[in-house]
Write a protein that holds these residues in place. Sequence first.
Motif, short mmCIF file in Angstrom:
data_model
loop_
_atom_site.label_atom_id
_atom_site.label_comp_id
_atom_site.label_asym_id
_atom_site.label_seq_id
_atom_site.Cartn_x
_atom_site.Cartn_y
_atom_site.Cartn_z
N PRO A 91 51.94 46.14 45.92
CA PRO A 91 52.45 46.08 44.55
C PRO A 91 51.30 46.30 43.57
N THR A 92 51.56 47.04 42.51
CA THR A 92 50.48 47.49 41.63
C THR A 92 50.82 47.26 40.17
N ILE A 93 49.83 46.77 39.43
CA ILE A 93 49.92 46.71 37.97
C ILE A 93 48.91 47.72 37.44
N VAL A 115 42.95 38.76 38.21
CA VAL A 115 42.52 39.54 39.36
C VAL A 115 41.88 38.63 40.41
N GLU A 116 41.08 37.68 39.96
CA GLU A 116 40.47 36.72 40.89
C GLU A 116 41.54 35.99 41.70
N ARG A 117 42.63 35.66 41.04
CA ARG A 117 43.68 34.87 41.69
C ARG A 117 44.58 35.70 42.60
N PHE A 124 45.30 45.89 41.04
CA PHE A 124 45.18 46.06 39.59
C PHE A 124 44.42 47.36 39.34
N VAL A 125 45.04 48.26 38.60
CA VAL A 125 44.45 49.56 38.31
C VAL A 125 44.34 49.72 36.79
N LYS A 144 35.10 43.45 39.39
CA LYS A 144 34.77 44.48 40.39
C LYS A 144 35.95 44.81 41.30
N ASN A 145 36.95 43.93 41.36
CA ASN A 145 38.11 44.18 42.21
C ASN A 145 39.20 45.00 41.52
N ILE A 146 38.97 45.35 40.27
CA ILE A 146 39.91 46.22 39.56
C ILE A 146 39.57 47.67 39.88
#
Length: 234
Positions: A91-93, A115-117, A124-125, A144-146
């Motif tokens: 699933p993507t936001i 994003v951390e959670r 997340f894009v 960094k995870n985005i």
Amino acid sequence: MPRTLLILLFISLWNLNAQENEKILFSEAINSTINTYNSRVDAALASGEFEYAKSLFDSLVKDHLQGSYIDALEFERFNSGIASTEEFDKPTILLTYASWCIPSEGEIPVLNKMVERYSDLVDFVVLFWDSKDTVRKLAKSFDKNIHIVYVDETKNKHMQTVNLLKHALGLSLSFVMGADGEILDINRRPPNKMNLSESQLFNQNITFLSRQIAAINIDHNININELPESLATF
């Protein structure tokens, strides 16, 4: 294999193929409604009916765009291995940004915290409508995870992406999609209201992003009752 099993297998494959053929692409859904939508919005704005014009966007999404499927759209990688919507596997936001549209106070810190959670459950894009050099400067603010991607319209590349995700509905949008590419919701990101306090702006963004995540109801690992709604629960 017994004949009955062969028949059941054939029926199952036929049903799967029929379901695939019934899918409506986002481009088809938007192209069939956008002219009527634009005419009604123009008329509402001309007569000063600003709230009604806003409600037309919500109706467009709910009545025509939700349930359609995102097209195969390409963009340029920045810090991401993703270069196409076909590569979304969770699933993507997807949030659209541009350097000339200043995000509201607290928006990026709240996004980073979300994003951390939830990055193990949701991709997340952030899609920038900017040059690579501009994106390099702006990307430093994001977790960094985005997945940071971009399209530089001046290069005349990926124009279907520009037409569908920018020109059709405007800037500063949030697209919520299921793992199969189904569009679950589309919203305008919160505006930068100068009359709100810092805590009110943070709460505005917490509520907004919580609702985006809550729209991904196909993922039962997310308890929507535990999503934060304000600074008090963030």
